[in-house]
Design a protein around this motif. Structure first.
Motif, PDB file in Angstrom:
ATOM      1  N   VAL A 101       6.113   0.542 -14.304  1.00 13.54           N
ATOM      2  CA  VAL A 101       5.020   0.299 -13.364  1.00 13.54           C
ATOM      3  C   VAL A 101       4.005   1.438 -13.463  1.00 13.54           C
ATOM      4  N   ASP A 102       2.790   1.093 -13.814  1.00 11.92           N
ATOM      5  CA  ASP A 102       1.711   2.079 -13.882  1.00 11.92           C
ATOM      6  C   ASP A 102       1.096   2.249 -12.495  1.00 11.92           C
ATOM      7  N   GLY A 140     -10.770   4.562  -7.119  1.00  9.00           N
ATOM      8  CA  GLY A 140     -11.893   5.436  -7.414  1.00  9.00           C
ATOM      9  C   GLY A 140     -12.618   5.919  -6.171  1.00  9.00           C
ATOM     10  N   GLU A 141     -13.624   6.719  -6.406  1.00  7.16           N
ATOM     11  CA  GLU A 141     -14.346   7.395  -5.324  1.00  7.16           C
ATOM     12  C   GLU A 141     -15.007   6.432  -4.352  1.00  7.16           C
ATOM     13  N   CYS A 142     -15.553   5.337  -4.850  1.00  4.31           N
ATOM     14  CA  CYS A 142     -16.277   4.401  -3.987  1.00  4.31           C
ATOM     15  C   CYS A 142     -15.417   3.204  -3.565  1.00  4.31           C
ATOM     16  N   GLU A 143     -14.133   3.306  -3.747  1.00  3.88           N
ATOM     17  CA  GLU A 143     -13.217   2.227  -3.389  1.00  3.88           C
ATOM     18  C   GLU A 143     -12.365   2.642  -2.193  1.00  3.88           C
ATOM     19  N   PRO A 144     -11.768   1.682  -1.488  1.00  2.00           N
ATOM     20  CA  PRO A 144     -10.854   2.047  -0.405  1.00  2.00           C
ATOM     21  C   PRO A 144      -9.730   2.935  -0.932  1.00  2.00           C
ATOM     22  N   ARG A 145      -9.363   3.941  -0.181  1.00  2.00           N
ATOM     23  CA  ARG A 145      -8.330   4.873  -0.625  1.00  2.00           C
ATOM     24  C   ARG A 145      -6.993   4.152  -0.722  1.00  2.00           C
ATOM     25  N   GLY A 146      -6.313   4.359  -1.833  1.00  2.00           N
ATOM     26  CA  GLY A 146      -5.026   3.711  -2.041  1.00  2.00           C
ATOM     27  C   GLY A 146      -4.605   3.812  -3.488  1.00  2.00           C
ATOM     28  N   HIS A 147      -3.571   3.039  -3.841  1.00  2.00           N
ATOM     29  CA  HIS A 147      -3.064   3.046  -5.214  1.00  2.00           C
ATOM     30  C   HIS A 147      -2.813   1.624  -5.691  1.00  2.00           C
ATOM     31  N   TRP A 148      -3.049   1.426  -6.981  1.00  2.00           N
ATOM     32  CA  TRP A 148      -2.641   0.196  -7.661  1.00  2.00           C
ATOM     33  C   TRP A 148      -1.296   0.437  -8.331  1.00  2.00           C
ATOM     34  N   PHE A 149      -0.408  -0.518  -8.176  1.00  2.00           N
ATOM     35  CA  PHE A 149       0.898  -0.505  -8.834  1.00  2.00           C
ATOM     36  C   PHE A 149       0.926  -1.734  -9.739  1.00  2.00           C
ATOM     37  N   VAL A 150       0.850  -1.497 -11.045  1.00  2.00           N
ATOM     38  CA  VAL A 150       0.702  -2.609 -11.985  1.00  2.00           C
ATOM     39  C   VAL A 150       1.846  -2.592 -12.994  1.00  2.00           C
ATOM     40  N   PRO A 151       2.699  -3.627 -12.992  1.00  2.00           N
ATOM     41  CA  PRO A 151       3.784  -3.670 -13.980  1.00  2.00           C
ATOM     42  C   PRO A 151       3.217  -3.872 -15.377  1.00  2.00           C
ATOM     43  N   GLN A 152       3.828  -3.246 -16.340  1.00  2.00           N
ATOM     44  CA  GLN A 152       3.336  -3.353 -17.713  1.00  2.00           C
ATOM     45  C   GLN A 152       3.470  -4.771 -18.249  1.00  2.00           C
ATOM     46  N   VAL A 153       4.449  -5.506 -17.728  1.00  2.00           N
ATOM     47  CA  VAL A 153       4.596  -6.922 -18.061  1.00  2.00           C
ATOM     48  C   VAL A 153       4.519  -7.705 -16.756  1.00  2.00           C
TER      49      VAL A 153
END
Length: 354
Positions: A86-87, A92-105
């Motif tokens: 999971v990546d 980014g700076e102009c986006e809502p604060r948070g994280h993306w969790f993206v599985p490689q598959v």
């Protein structure tokens, strides 16, 4: 354990390690004497429940310094699994604060908007880890906003951040028919309240809303809220303190801030999961019945011997594996992919298994 995190102040680390050792010894002795807390629990569930409860209780004693309270709670925790597939990347700076969790598959076209638990007051490392677990297990991209916390930021800060996060997904061109609102504990509360606010704002509804051990009433409701204290990692008194922090100094009724008092008619299907030993189970059952009475499609599965957010045990525990598998099925069903999931109103897991 795959990984143990020890961090922060020396005093916090030493106390947490001492508590961990004392709890482990206590559980081993109890079990040797045939006095398991719950007969069906393996050692790790009993130990984890008592350890996290002890950590929460001490964190609450430090709550006059909320930064210290949060730091103490995060000073020692263990991970049963890691998810290198999971990546994780911050927005980014102009986006809502948070994280993306993206599985490689990816195995699903769904995008989850997941709100973390923690009573609106804590954003612990284990919550961040659980989001990675969801991305890995569900095979779907997950956006987890770092919404503002209480007591510094009372209502409606969290609801505003929830709405902003949903708008962010729409602005990225994500089809609402593939968006799944999701939240655990207080995050489940935020997912349900955000769903109502979307309708009020005239925004398209998501494909599905998931509530994992969701907090559905900020007041007192049901015997389990205090009656299940011996079995749960969160305690009844904590829910009332979390509610006070959510209200801040504002004159707000419990009804204004409780999902159970909102109208969910025509807001899309809702799937709820809970443990029969958790303090919130009675209010979750009441919420499911209320939504069903409004004519909305809702399903509730309850795992009799589990407690709050048992999903976090991931692949280690059969019940958590089953619950996560049912989330996959529910998402596939919501996206129109045929499978065995049935969105029947107020269905409990044990009835289905019977």
């Amino acid at each position: 354990m795959k990984k143990t995190i020890i961090q922060g102040r020396v005093s916090h680390k030493l106390r947490s390690m001492a508590i961990s050792g004392w709890i482990a010894a206590k559980v081993l002795i109890r079990r040797a004497l045939g006095r398991r807390l719950v007969a069906e629990w393996p050692f790790l569930v009993e130990y984890g429940t008592l350890y996290i409860r002890a950590q929460f209780n001490h964190a609450f004693r430090l709550s006059n310094d909320i930064a210290a309270s949060r730091a103490y709670f995060d000073s020692l925790y263990a991970l049963l699994e890691t998810f290198p597939d999971v990546d994780v990347r911050p927005t980014g700076e102009c986006e809502p604060r948070g994280h993306w969790f993206v599985p490689q598959v990816r195995h699903s076209d769904a995008t989850l908007l997941h709100f973390h638990g923690g009573g609106y007051t804590f954003y612990a490392g284990v919550s961040h880890h659980f989001t990675a677990c969801l991305a890995h297990t569900l095979g779907a991209a997950v956006f987890a906003p770092d919404y503002r916390l209480t007591p510094e930021h009372p209502h409606p800060a969290q609801l505003e951040d929830g709405l902003a996060a949903y708008n962010y997904l729409l602005e990225r061109g994500i089809d609402p028919a593939t968006i799944v609102l999701c939240g655990d504990s207080a995050g489940g509360h935020l997912a349900l309240m955000t769903l109502v606010r979307l309708h009020q704002a005239g925004l398209p509804k998501p494909a599905l809303t998931l509530g994992l051990s969701p907090w559905t009433d900020v007041g007192r409701r049901g015997e389990s809220q205090f009656g299940n204290d011996p079995y749960d990692l969160v305690q009844g008194y904590m829910t009332l303190q979390f509610a006070d922090w959510l209200k801040g100094d504002q004159i707000l009724s419990d009804a204004e801030l409780s999902p159970i008092c909102q109208d969910f008619h025509d807001l899309g299907p809702i799937y709820l999961q809970a443990g029969g030993k958790e303090i919130l189970v009675d209010m979750i059952r009441d919420f499911a019945a209320t939504v069903a009475a409004q004519g909305s499609r809702v399903r509730l599965d309850v795992w009799t011997h589990m407690n709050h957010e048992f999903h976090a045990y991931g692949d280690y525990l059969p019940e958590s594996r089953d619950a996560l598998a049912r989330l996959r099925e529910a998402i596939a069903w919501a996206l129109g992919q045929p499978n065995g999931f049935e969105a029947d109103a107020c269905t409990e897991y044990d009835c289905l298994r019977g």
